[in-house]
Design a protein around this motif. Structure first.
Motif: not given
Length: 146
Positions: A43-49, A60-68
């Motif tokens: 859940d946090q990876i988008g803001e982390e990067i 959610d969108e940024t985390a989703s992109s990186i998780n995808n």
């Protein structure tokens, strides 16, 4: 021969640990990958990067992109995908992983209880094998090495 197995499916039960342990006890030459199981990290990876986002939707969108991105890479490198659907949780990510694997022409073993036949019928129709338990999926992989 060693196979890379992507373990898709719900992340709230210990089925992956059990499956890996059983595979190890059968001395199967398998390497396991799968989705990020640390829910907070996912859940946090988008803001982390990419830095703090102005609202929850963009977070959610940024985390989703990186998780995808992560999922696409790991699925594309897998030899087989095992998608586990339990009864307790809505598992949209599991369905997405299985569908992506199918579009990548990866063999898919779908694990689901018979009660979930109807909601998963389209995925089941595209999978190479549908079983009801992780043990059955493991038996199928064992057979591959005979």
């Amino acid at each position: 021969m060693t196979l890379t197995v992507y373990l898709a499916g719900e992340i709230h039960s210990p089925w992956r640990e059990y499956f890996k342990k059983q595979a190890n006890e059968h001395n199967l030459p398998l390497i396991f990958t799968g989705p990020m199981e640390d829910h907070d990290r996912s859940d946090q990876i988008g803001e982390e990067i990419l830095g703090e986002q102005p609202n929850k939707v963009l977070k959610d969108e940024t985390a989703s992109s990186i998780n995808n991105l992560r999922t696409q890479i790991l699925l594309s490198k897998s030899d087989v995908v095992i998608a586990y659907f339990g009864e307790k949780y809505k598992q949209w990510n599991s369905a997405m992983d299985a569908a992506t694997a199918i579009t990548l022409n990866k063999p898919v073993i779908l694990i689901r209880d018979e009660k979930l036949h109807h909601p998963l019928k389209e995925l089941a129709n595209k999978a190479q094998l549908v079983v009801e338990t992780p043990e059955q999926a493991l038996q199928a992989l064992t057979y591959v090495f005979e």
